[in-house]
Scaffold this active site. Structure first.
Site, PDB file in Angstrom:
ATOM      1  N   HIS B  96      76.154  78.306  36.508  1.00  0.00           N
ATOM      2  CA  HIS B  96      77.821  80.015  37.228  1.00  0.00           C
ATOM      3  C   HIS B  96      77.567  80.023  38.562  1.00  0.00           C
ATOM      4  O   HIS B  96      78.058  80.468  38.727  1.00  0.00           O
ATOM      5  CB  HIS B  96      77.031  80.823  36.011  1.00  0.00           C
ATOM      6  CG  HIS B  96      77.779  80.790  34.738  1.00  0.00           C
ATOM      7  ND1 HIS B  96      79.147  80.502  33.964  1.00  0.00           N
ATOM      8  CD2 HIS B  96      76.376  80.194  33.630  1.00  0.00           C
ATOM      9  CE1 HIS B  96      78.268  79.730  33.104  1.00  0.00           C
ATOM     10  NE2 HIS B  96      77.140  79.803  32.542  1.00  0.00           N
ATOM     11  N   CYS B 193      83.299 106.299  10.633  1.00  0.00           N
ATOM     12  CA  CYS B 193      83.678 106.831  11.893  1.00  0.00           C
ATOM     13  C   CYS B 193      84.755 107.933  12.562  1.00  0.00           C
ATOM     14  O   CYS B 193      84.301 108.607  13.296  1.00  0.00           O
ATOM     15  CB  CYS B 193      83.485 105.698  12.580  1.00  0.00           C
ATOM     16  SG  CYS B 193      82.640 104.152  11.850  1.00  0.00           S
ATOM     17  N   CYS B 196      84.401 111.220  12.951  1.00  0.00           N
ATOM     18  CA  CYS B 196      83.555 111.965  13.355  1.00  0.00           C
ATOM     19  C   CYS B 196      84.723 111.575  14.843  1.00  0.00           C
ATOM     20  O   CYS B 196      85.135 112.742  15.730  1.00  0.00           O
ATOM     21  CB  CYS B 196      82.516 111.860  13.575  1.00  0.00           C
ATOM     22  SG  CYS B 196      81.460 112.813  12.542  1.00  0.00           S
ATOM     23  N   ARG B 234      72.872 100.531  17.543  1.00  0.00           N
ATOM     24  CA  ARG B 234      73.991 102.157  18.280  1.00  0.00           C
ATOM     25  C   ARG B 234      75.121 102.182  17.316  1.00  0.00           C
ATOM     26  O   ARG B 234      75.064 103.638  16.711  1.00  0.00           O
ATOM     27  CB  ARG B 234      74.603 102.464  19.748  1.00  0.00           C
ATOM     28  CG  ARG B 234      75.373 103.746  20.028  1.00  0.00           C
ATOM     29  CD  ARG B 234      74.719 104.673  19.979  1.00  0.00           C
ATOM     30  NE  ARG B 234      75.115 106.184  19.602  1.00  0.00           N
ATOM     31  CZ  ARG B 234      74.876 106.624  18.663  1.00  0.00           C
ATOM     32  NH1 ARG B 234      74.796 105.974  17.368  1.00  0.00           N
ATOM     33  NH2 ARG B 234      75.708 108.036  18.367  1.00  0.00           N
ATOM     34  N   CYS B 238      74.690 105.288  13.983  1.00  0.00           N
ATOM     35  CA  CYS B 238      75.188 105.945  13.075  1.00  0.00           C
ATOM     36  C   CYS B 238      75.230 105.483  11.191  1.00  0.00           C
ATOM     37  O   CYS B 238      75.807 106.677  10.672  1.00  0.00           O
ATOM     38  CB  CYS B 238      77.160 106.053  13.869  1.00  0.00           C
ATOM     39  SG  CYS B 238      76.918 106.723  14.700  1.00  0.00           S
TER      40      CYS B 238
END
Lengths: 137, 277
Positions: B96, B193, B196, B234, B238
């Site tokens: 790359h 989800c 909220c 993350r 939740c």
């Protein structure tokens, strides 16, 4: 006590609570205790109430504002009405974000450690009803 | 505003959906004035990133590369980029070249569709494909510091660029699955989800402002974790908070949610690797 609560859970929902605005009969034989109820409301890992609601519990900082203040709940609603709102607020408003505190049916993908358990026990519901009913202003 | 003949007002709702209202026919002169003012008032993008929701102290921490803890991972990632790995004895740089050139804009496009048989992958998935296919090295463990470091380093090359998910039809089904998951209630708390992050964003859940849930900063250094973490981590937080059963690490559900959320955040500036409370 336990069997009685369990029987209520099994038998009452759709039939008796269906179209009503309240649950007239206590879920347990033992009257609710407002002091215990206050502790449940204040505890973010048990009642979870303060995540969304504020309440006249000044020692608890960082109260939520997603839902109405619980101050004056006992003036706005009867204990019987409060009981229904705790047990399953969706019976009054299917869009509510208030969790069902005493309902097992109609839930999806509940975590293993919470499966088959209501958010609060019957006695805890009665304790919270007693506390909320005491909030007259 | 769309072109003439099909006059309509279009704007982005906080949910990221494109809203469109055909203009009512008014008198020509009135319509011109009315239209211009209404467009000014309503065509604004109401989306806000988690960065925008943070207090100035945390924003400052993120903006200062000597204070942003994620930059420590970026340094590790930069070294890994140049280090030869696997049976092929190749480094990322061997193929790359300069990441500042070759990786510019890449993180803003993921999840994307990798050649068969891999299919849709997120940035970490793409890095692991390079490792296993081109470097002939073992895949890096999901959520490991090594993988997050490379991901943070690649993400940094897109900082400030608009999120630009590919228009690949192969992603449509994944996004639809993600949206369905996003809107479906789950767990003992019976929340979605959307309950909220669409309907109550900006309100306070206990002390914390609920963000709109735009994944502009991943991987993030989350102060609550004291660690760098992926969007999957993350999302898992939740899900556990809803008292729902978390999906297995690497499950398609996380990828689907990420694909939906990145599409929902299309055009927003990527600010990763970010700091979040």
């Amino acid at each position: 006590m336990r069997w009685r609560a369990f029987a209520a859970l099994l038998l009452l929902p759709a039939a008796a609570w269906g179209q009503q605005d309240s649950i007239p009969e206590p879920l347990t034989g033992q009257p609710g205790d407002a002091a215990r109820g206050r502790a449940i409301v204040a505890n973010r890992a048990v009642g979870l109430c303060l995540l969304c609601h504020s309440a006249p519990i000044p020692e608890e900082r960082f109260q939520g504002d997603l839902a109405p203040s619980l101050a004056g709940a006992g003036a706005r609603s009867t204990p019987e009405q409060l009981r229904l709102r705790l047990v399953d607020a969706a019976r009054l408003n299917s869009d509510t974000i208030m969790p069902p505190y005493y309902r097992l049916d109609g839930l999806t993908r509940v975590a293993k450690n919470f499966q088959g358990k209501t958010l609060l026990t019957a006695q805890q519901i009665e304790d919270v009803v007693a506390y909320l009913a005491s909030l007259k202003d | 505003m769309s072109s003439a003949g099909d006059a309509a007002l279009e704007w982005r709702a906080p949910s990221g959906r494109l809203r469109r209202i055909p203009l009512v026919r008014l008198g020509f002169a009135l319509a011109g004035v009315f239209c211009a003012s209404l467009a000014l008032a309503q065509s604004g993008d109401l989306r806000r990133s988690g960065y925008q929701e943070m207090g100035p102290a945390l924003q400052k921490m993120q903006d200062d590369d000597t204070a942003n803890p994620a930059m420590l991972f970026v340094q590790v990632g930069a070294a890994a980029w140049a280090a030869k790995a696997g049976a092929a004895g190749k480094s990322c740089a061997d193929c790359h070249g300069d990441a500042a050139v070759s990786m510019k804009g890449v993180a803003a496009r993921y999840p994307a569709v990798a050649p068969a048989p891999a299919g849709p992958v997120d940035l970490e998935g793409r890095i692991n494909l390079c490792r296993t296919v081109h470097q002939q090295a073992p895949a890096l463990v999901a959520e490991s510091d090594d993988l997050l470091a490379l991901s943070a380093f690649v993400t940094l090359q897109s900082r400030g660029l608009p999120i630009a998910p590919p228009d690949d039809p192969a992603l449509a089904a994944l996004r639809a699955q993600g949206r369905d998951l996003y809107e479906r209630r789950q767990g003992q708390l019976n929340l979605s989800c959307a309950n909220c992050h669409d309907d109550n964003a900006g309100h306070r859940l206990a002390g914390a402002v609920i963000p709109q849930g735009h994944p502009t900063g991943y991987p993030i250094y989350r102060l609550e974790w004291q660690a760098l973490g992926s969007i999957a981590r993350r999302l898992r937080n939740c899900v556990v908070g809803m008292r729902a059963e978390p999906w297995q690490p690497g499950a398609t559900e996380y990828l689907a949610l990420e694909a939906y959320l990145m599409d929902r955040a299309r055009g927003m500036a990527l600010d990763g690797p970010g700091v979040r409370p």
